[in-house]
Design an enzyme around this catalytic site. Sequence first.
Site, PDB file in Angstrom:
ATOM      1  N   GLU A 235       0.824  -1.218   0.000  1.00 48.32           N
ATOM      2  CA  GLU A 235       0.000   0.000   0.000  1.00 48.32           C
ATOM      3  C   GLU A 235       0.855   1.264   0.000  1.00 48.32           C
ATOM      4  OE1 GLU A 235      -3.724  -1.963   2.441  1.00 48.32           O
ATOM      5  OE2 GLU A 235      -2.168  -0.882   3.508  1.00 48.32           O
TER       6      GLU A 235
ATOM      7  N   ASP B 113     -13.322  -5.982  -0.426  1.00 47.10           N
ATOM      8  CA  ASP B 113     -14.188  -7.160  -0.382  1.00 47.10           C
ATOM      9  C   ASP B 113     -15.451  -6.797   0.380  1.00 47.10           C
ATOM     10  OD1 ASP B 113     -13.843  -8.131   2.622  1.00 47.10           O
ATOM     11  OD2 ASP B 113     -11.909  -7.433   1.919  1.00 47.10           O
TER      12      ASP B 113
HETATM   13  N1  ADE Z   1      -9.474  -5.717   5.545  1.00 51.27           N
HETATM   14  C1  ADE Z   1      -9.891  -5.900   4.285  1.00 51.27           C
HETATM   15  N2  ADE Z   1     -10.944  -6.729   4.236  1.00 51.27           N
HETATM   16  C2  ADE Z   1     -11.204  -7.087   5.518  1.00 51.27           C
HETATM   17  C3  ADE Z   1     -12.147  -7.950   6.117  1.00 51.27           C
HETATM   18  N3  ADE Z   1     -13.043  -8.607   5.380  1.00 51.27           N
HETATM   19  N4  ADE Z   1     -12.107  -8.099   7.463  1.00 51.27           N
HETATM   20  C4  ADE Z   1     -11.188  -7.455   8.201  1.00 51.27           C
HETATM   21  N5  ADE Z   1     -10.265  -6.638   7.683  1.00 51.27           N
HETATM   22  C5  ADE Z   1     -10.271  -6.446   6.349  1.00 51.27           C
END
Ligand code: ADE
Length: 248
Positions: free
Chosen positions: A17, A215
């Site tokens: 990142e 996500d």
């Molecule tokens: N960072 C990116 N996606 C995540 C998720 N699903 N749960 C916790 N931290 C995250």
Amino acid sequence: MSTDQAPIAILSALPQEQEGLAHAVAGLQTVRRAGRDYGVGVLDGQPVVLALSRIGKVAAATTTATLLEHFGARAVVFTGVAGGVGADVAVGDVVVASGFVQHDMDASPLFPRFEIPLTGTSVQAVDPDWSQRLLEQSRLALAGHTFAGRASRVHQGLIATGDRFVCSADEARALVQRLEAAGHGALAVEMEGAAVAQVCNDYGVPMAAVRTISDRADDTAHVDFPQFVDAVARVYANAIIRGLLQSL
Ligand code: ADE
């Protein structure tokens, strides 16, 4: 140029990142402390210190305390990725934090669920001015961008932090419902923000955060995660941070 000022700390969880940013820092010097590398230099005319929180609340708190105690950071800006749990928060969108709650904090019945014991509060505040700057730069950085055929959007809202990678639709739903029952409507979940904000609030140093949604915290949350960070999140983080520094 204001290079005699205390540095602005740019914090992320993962090395990918920050790759683009580190390359652009003038006079970059690496300082090692508590097992972490801190990149000190000047970026877009601003003194900065780049650091990785690593993953989870304790790791993030250690990095943040060092940024404040050792490097005297005057502000901490976090960029990274998160899982979207707000109804209209899609992969490729960005969430600017309006505050943080620890979704795994539970000292009940001694204290109300989610409350940080002995602070009287569940929500860690972010700095309104730095957050407004991040919001403006996020809108500029995302303008015209699409992900999976949909225009990427900038949201502002509560982010829930906990020491779990949430990767089940059932778990995400239950987590959101528990928070809602306590009056907290979260847009995204991640693993560091509330800790960074709490340390910054303890020290009275402004903190702001922006997270790209990688996500939906469901059963496919882990799929293509590294590729997404590389192709999308890193690009947004770069544009937002460079825009922010240039606007100061
Ligand atoms: N960072 C990116 N996606 C995540 C998720 N699903 N749960 C916790 N931290 C995250």
